[in-house]
Motif scaffolding. Structure first.
Motif, PDB file in Angstrom:
ATOM      1  N   ALA A 356      17.597  70.574  53.341  1.00  0.00           N
ATOM      2  CA  ALA A 356      16.862  71.761  52.912  1.00  0.00           C
ATOM      3  C   ALA A 356      15.822  71.403  51.861  1.00  0.00           C
ATOM      4  O   ALA A 356      14.688  71.898  51.887  1.00  0.00           O
ATOM      5  N   MET A 357      16.200  70.501  50.948  1.00  0.00           N
ATOM      6  CA  MET A 357      15.268  70.073  49.902  1.00  0.00           C
ATOM      7  C   MET A 357      14.051  69.389  50.517  1.00  0.00           C
ATOM      8  O   MET A 357      12.903  69.694  50.172  1.00  0.00           O
ATOM      9  N   ILE A 360      11.858  71.979  52.511  1.00  0.00           N
ATOM     10  CA  ILE A 360      11.101  72.925  51.690  1.00  0.00           C
ATOM     11  C   ILE A 360      10.075  72.212  50.820  1.00  0.00           C
ATOM     12  O   ILE A 360       8.917  72.616  50.735  1.00  0.00           O
ATOM     13  N   ALA A 361      10.514  71.131  50.163  1.00  0.00           N
ATOM     14  CA  ALA A 361       9.633  70.450  49.205  1.00  0.00           C
ATOM     15  C   ALA A 361       8.697  69.453  49.867  1.00  0.00           C
ATOM     16  O   ALA A 361       7.724  69.010  49.258  1.00  0.00           O
ATOM     17  N   LYS A 362       8.994  69.048  51.112  1.00  0.00           N
ATOM     18  CA  LYS A 362       8.166  68.082  51.845  1.00  0.00           C
ATOM     19  C   LYS A 362       8.072  66.736  51.109  1.00  0.00           C
ATOM     20  O   LYS A 362       7.029  66.111  51.055  1.00  0.00           O
ATOM     21  N   MET A 363       9.182  66.319  50.485  1.00  0.00           N
ATOM     22  CA  MET A 363       9.149  65.044  49.768  1.00  0.00           C
ATOM     23  C   MET A 363      10.576  64.552  49.571  1.00  0.00           C
ATOM     24  O   MET A 363      11.534  65.304  49.644  1.00  0.00           O
ATOM     25  N   LYS A 364      10.688  63.245  49.326  1.00  0.00           N
ATOM     26  CA  LYS A 364      11.970  62.653  49.005  1.00  0.00           C
ATOM     27  C   LYS A 364      12.407  63.130  47.623  1.00  0.00           C
ATOM     28  O   LYS A 364      11.584  63.330  46.732  1.00  0.00           O
ATOM     29  N   PHE A 365      13.692  63.257  47.440  1.00  0.00           N
ATOM     30  CA  PHE A 365      14.184  63.774  46.178  1.00  0.00           C
ATOM     31  C   PHE A 365      14.539  62.634  45.231  1.00  0.00           C
ATOM     32  O   PHE A 365      14.938  61.551  45.652  1.00  0.00           O
ATOM     33  N   LEU A 386       6.818  71.809  42.340  1.00  0.00           N
ATOM     34  CA  LEU A 386       6.872  72.747  43.457  1.00  0.00           C
ATOM     35  C   LEU A 386       6.225  74.073  43.061  1.00  0.00           C
ATOM     36  O   LEU A 386       6.203  74.437  41.885  1.00  0.00           O
ATOM     37  N   THR A 387       5.711  74.766  44.047  1.00  0.00           N
ATOM     38  CA  THR A 387       5.158  76.090  43.776  1.00  0.00           C
ATOM     39  C   THR A 387       6.300  77.065  43.462  1.00  0.00           C
ATOM     40  O   THR A 387       7.476  76.782  43.751  1.00  0.00           O
ATOM     41  N   ASP A 388       5.962  78.208  42.883  1.00  0.00           N
ATOM     42  CA  ASP A 388       6.986  79.202  42.548  1.00  0.00           C
ATOM     43  C   ASP A 388       7.747  79.650  43.795  1.00  0.00           C
ATOM     44  O   ASP A 388       8.977  79.814  43.764  1.00  0.00           O
ATOM     45  N   SER A 389       7.029  79.846  44.894  1.00  0.00           N
ATOM     46  CA  SER A 389       7.693  80.277  46.131  1.00  0.00           C
ATOM     47  C   SER A 389       8.632  79.194  46.665  1.00  0.00           C
ATOM     48  O   SER A 389       9.744  79.491  47.125  1.00  0.00           O
ATOM     49  N   GLN A 390       8.207  77.927  46.601  1.00  0.00           N
ATOM     50  CA  GLN A 390       9.075  76.832  47.051  1.00  0.00           C
ATOM     51  C   GLN A 390      10.309  76.722  46.171  1.00  0.00           C
ATOM     52  O   GLN A 390      11.426  76.516  46.660  1.00  0.00           O
ATOM     53  N   LEU A 391      10.115  76.847  44.859  1.00  0.00           N
ATOM     54  CA  LEU A 391      11.235  76.734  43.918  1.00  0.00           C
ATOM     55  C   LEU A 391      12.232  77.872  44.129  1.00  0.00           C
ATOM     56  O   LEU A 391      13.453  77.650  44.122  1.00  0.00           O
ATOM     57  N   ASN A 392      11.731  79.072  44.337  1.00  0.00           N
ATOM     58  CA  ASN A 392      12.615  80.221  44.582  1.00  0.00           C
ATOM     59  C   ASN A 392      13.359  80.066  45.902  1.00  0.00           C
ATOM     60  O   ASN A 392      14.553  80.379  46.006  1.00  0.00           O
ATOM     61  N   GLU A 393      12.659  79.597  46.931  1.00  0.00           N
ATOM     62  CA  GLU A 393      13.295  79.386  48.228  1.00  0.00           C
ATOM     63  C   GLU A 393      14.377  78.320  48.133  1.00  0.00           C
ATOM     64  O   GLU A 393      15.463  78.454  48.709  1.00  0.00           O
ATOM     65  N   LEU A 394      14.092  77.264  47.381  1.00  0.00           N
ATOM     66  CA  LEU A 394      15.046  76.172  47.233  1.00  0.00           C
ATOM     67  C   LEU A 394      16.316  76.642  46.528  1.00  0.00           C
ATOM     68  O   LEU A 394      17.431  76.361  46.990  1.00  0.00           O
ATOM     69  N   THR A 395      16.167  77.342  45.413  1.00  0.00           N
ATOM     70  CA  THR A 395      17.344  77.806  44.682  1.00  0.00           C
ATOM     71  C   THR A 395      18.144  78.810  45.512  1.00  0.00           C
ATOM     72  O   THR A 395      19.383  78.839  45.451  1.00  0.00           O
ATOM     73  N   GLU A 396      17.464  79.615  46.305  1.00  0.00           N
ATOM     74  CA  GLU A 396      18.166  80.590  47.146  1.00  0.00           C
ATOM     75  C   GLU A 396      18.969  79.891  48.236  1.00  0.00           C
ATOM     76  O   GLU A 396      20.132  80.235  48.491  1.00  0.00           O
ATOM     77  N   LEU A 398      20.079  76.784  48.218  1.00  0.00           N
ATOM     78  CA  LEU A 398      21.150  75.978  47.627  1.00  0.00           C
ATOM     79  C   LEU A 398      22.207  76.828  46.946  1.00  0.00           C
ATOM     80  O   LEU A 398      23.279  76.321  46.589  1.00  0.00           O
ATOM     81  N   GLY A 399      21.908  78.085  46.702  1.00  0.00           N
ATOM     82  CA  GLY A 399      22.885  78.956  46.061  1.00  0.00           C
ATOM     83  C   GLY A 399      23.051  78.704  44.583  1.00  0.00           C
ATOM     84  O   GLY A 399      24.171  78.817  44.040  1.00  0.00           O
TER      85      GLY A 399
END
Length: 635
Positions: A356-357, A360-365, A386-396, A398-399
């Motif tokens: 998922a990371m 959404i982020a289009k990059m290695k973590f 990350l953009t605000d939308s990407q960061l919000n999507e990621l946290t959502e 991942l829970g």
């Protein structure tokens, strides 16, 4: 309206995906191989690289089978002709046979001798840090016997015998090299693993072309509860075994208490009046703790250089972190970093979260490493990029709790303000092109950049003040060091430009003195043991090499050097005296990273399967691997 054609439409693996939607320059597809799990992927209209990476990572077996069963390139593709050329997967399997043949070891075309096979297996274990228990594994023995047409794999006893022979050859070659070196530095550290402790040491020197060379000297077992006396004895023992005691410009270590105590009490930097030389037994001094041991041991320890990268890391992870936590933003820092840590934990422990990371982020973590401030900084910086939308999507997905606007603003300012600290740590962490002379300019530039940030920051002005004071305090010894100042002055990139005007003349005079001394030392070395001509003995009249003439020449060379503007190290070839001073003082590394890398190599051996190695044999394997680039022991 019919959608326009894309690279996906011509791709040979498109049947593994179902087209979903077009979003600007991207398209979204669903992976059929992931079913029943719904996995939506995005890729550019003119590229299928994201989808190809997904297949390689998650469905590599299916891809290989598809490529193997595909007809030759002359046959028409079922997907129709492609205007985009062959895919990357196709290219990887369509490598020209000529290129493949060039990569093949020519020894496969004739029968390998038993001795050659033994050497290849021996090198395989040493170079790839394999446990020697592999020699007794049935699968490995059968593999080698088949490939070598019936030859037998060497036994563990044969490996140990060959190890002793090859190690002695390597050590002999290394001692010959070190005999020709005039100045070098050593790095030392202690490594504890599986209830064992090892003392490691590497040495480093500069060739005449200013290329840095490195070698491992030891990785020897010491008691788990070692003391500073243990360290003193090991340093002296290793230096003397390679006959380099008088050549070591400095020994670089971390800030461990035992190292600090050892060098503080017994370093040769301490000025002591010696009226008469006498000899005592080193072992009895260490065991009995008799008075007078300080006097004797002061002969053996060279000047001490603390690891600059570790000191700066200590400032960032302790002084800077304490100032942040105690300041007005302490609670904000704590809540923001806790949410970062929750994301790292999720991604590190769950493959679904990792996918998922990346989706959404289009990059290695990037995961932060323990006790390394810069790795945490880069991990935070990657998240906050990350953009605000990407960061919000990621946290959502991942829970984990979402970042508040105040937290994202805080982390953005944090990564911007302390970016110079991370950059400085990277500079001081090097080896091949990192010199002692880079430390002072790096610290001065870091202080200046932080002070510039203080004028514009909203949250970190007091933190910056505390950090700058910590730099002045913890690096006071470096700022005051004559060796470090001369090392900096002889670097063309800095010369005397970093110094205040009123201090430049004093350092210029020191540099002239050093040039004169190294020139005289060279002349003594060249004439030592040889006959002296009558004209060379007297120093009167025109053309005589009197001390005054030598001083004038040294002063003129230094003046010309300091007037230059070429920042390339190669320009030192025009100033031979300055170049010798550069080699003398910049041989010292600012970091003890090389000896830590030696231990990292060792970590692959210290496994339950590798316990067939005694401590002595473990050390020999480790040193052979590290020194394989500068010796011919491994054929």
């Amino acid at each position: 309206m019919e959608r326009s054609r894309s690279a996906f439409d011509h791709w040979m693996h498109k049947h593994h995906f179902t087209f979903r939607d077009t979003r600007g320059r991207n398209i979204t597809v669903q992976c059929n191989l992931c079913l029943p799990k719904i996995n939506i992927l995005s890729t550019a209209r003119d590229s299928t690289s994201n989808l190809k990476k997904h297949l390689e990572r998650k469905h590599s077996v299916v891809c290989r089978r598809k490529i193997r069963d595909t007809p030759s390139s002359d046959a028409p593709s079922s997907d129709g002709p492609s205007s985009y050329g062959p895919s990357i997967l196709e290219k990887e399997t369509a490598e020209p046979s000529e290129a493949k043949e060039a990569k093949i070891d020519p020894t496969i075309y004739y029968q390998t001798s038993q001795s050659r096979l033994n050497t290849l297996v021996f090198n395989f274990i040493v170079e790839d840090v394999q446990p020697i228990s592999i020699l007794e594994q049935a699968g490995f023995r059968r593999l080698i016997e088949i490939l070598s047409r019936g030859k037998k794999v060497m036994s563990q006893n044969a490996f140990i015998t060959k190890l002793e022979v090859v190690f002695n050859k390597m050590k002999g070659e290394l001692k010959v090299k070190l005999d020709k070196v005039k100045t070098l530095c050593t790095t030392a550290d202690v490594w504890s693993v599986q209830d064992r402790s090892y003392f490691g040491m590497t040495c480093h020197w500069l060739e005449d072309n200013l290329e840095r060379k490195s070698a491992a000297l030891a990785c020897t077992r010491i008691p788990i509860s070692y003391t500073c006396e243990t360290i003193i004895a090991k340093i002296q023992e290793i230096h003397s075994s390679y006959n380099i005691e008088s050549k070591v410009q400095a020994t670089v270590t971390d800030n461990g208490n035992n190292f600090i105590k050892a060098f503080k009490e017994f370093s040769s930097e301490d000025d002591q009046d010696v009226e008469q030389s006498h000899f005592e037994d080193l072992g009895s001094i260490l065991c009995d703790g008799e008075m007078g041991g300080d006097f004797f041991l002061s002969y053996f320890l060279p000047p001490h250089q603390r690891c600059a990268s570790q000191t700066l890391n200590l400032i960032a992870s302790k002084d800077l972190a304490d100032a942040v936590s105690k300041g007005q933003t302490g609670k904000l820092h704590s809540s923001a970093t806790e949410k970062c840590a929750a994301i790292w934990h999720k991604v590190q422990t769950s493959t679904v979260a990792a996918d998922a990371m990346e989706s959404i982020a289009k990059m290695k973590f990037t995961f932060p490493c323990l006790n390394q401030w810069s790795s945490e900084y880069y991990a935070i910086n990657k998240l906050i990029s990350l953009t605000d939308s990407q960061l919000n999507e990621l946290t959502e997905v991942l829970g984990v709790p979402c970042f508040t606007p105040d937290e994202t603003a805080y982390l953005t300012e944090y990564t911007d303000v302390f970016k110079p600290v991370a950059f400085a740590l990277d500079l001081l962490h090097g080896e091949e092109k990192c010199f002692l002379g880079i430390v002072i300019p790096t610290l001065l530039t870091l202080k200046r950049k932080l002070e510039e940030k203080a004028a514009n920051t909203r949250l970190f002005s007091k933190v910056i003040d505390s950090t700058v004071k910590a730099i002045d305090s913890r690096f006071k010894q470096v700022f005051d060091s004559s060796d470090a100042r001369l090392a900096t002055a002889t670097m063309p990139q800095f010369r005397l430009w970093w110094l205040p005007e009123d201090e430049r003349e004093s350092l210029r005079a020191q540099l002239v003195t050093e040039v004169l001394q190294v020139d005289q030392g060279t002349e003594e070395t060249e004439t030592n043991g040889g006959s002296v001509h009558e004209d060379e003995f007297f120093s009167y009249g025109p053309g005589s090499s009197s001390n005054k003439g030598g001083k004038r020449e040294a002063s003129e060379e230094v003046w010309l050097y300091l007037q230059g503007t070429n920042k390339d190290l190669k320009c030192l070839n025009e100033f031979p005296g300055v170049k010798k001073v550069f080699i003398k003082f910049n041989t010292t590394l600012p970091s003890s990273v090389p000896v830590q890398q030696l231990f990292n190599n060792g970590g692959n051996i210290m496994t339950p399967k590798g316990h067939h190695l005694s401590d002595e044999h473990f050390e020999r394997v480790l040193l052979l691997r590290y020194n394989s680039k500068i010796t011919t022991a491994l054929e």
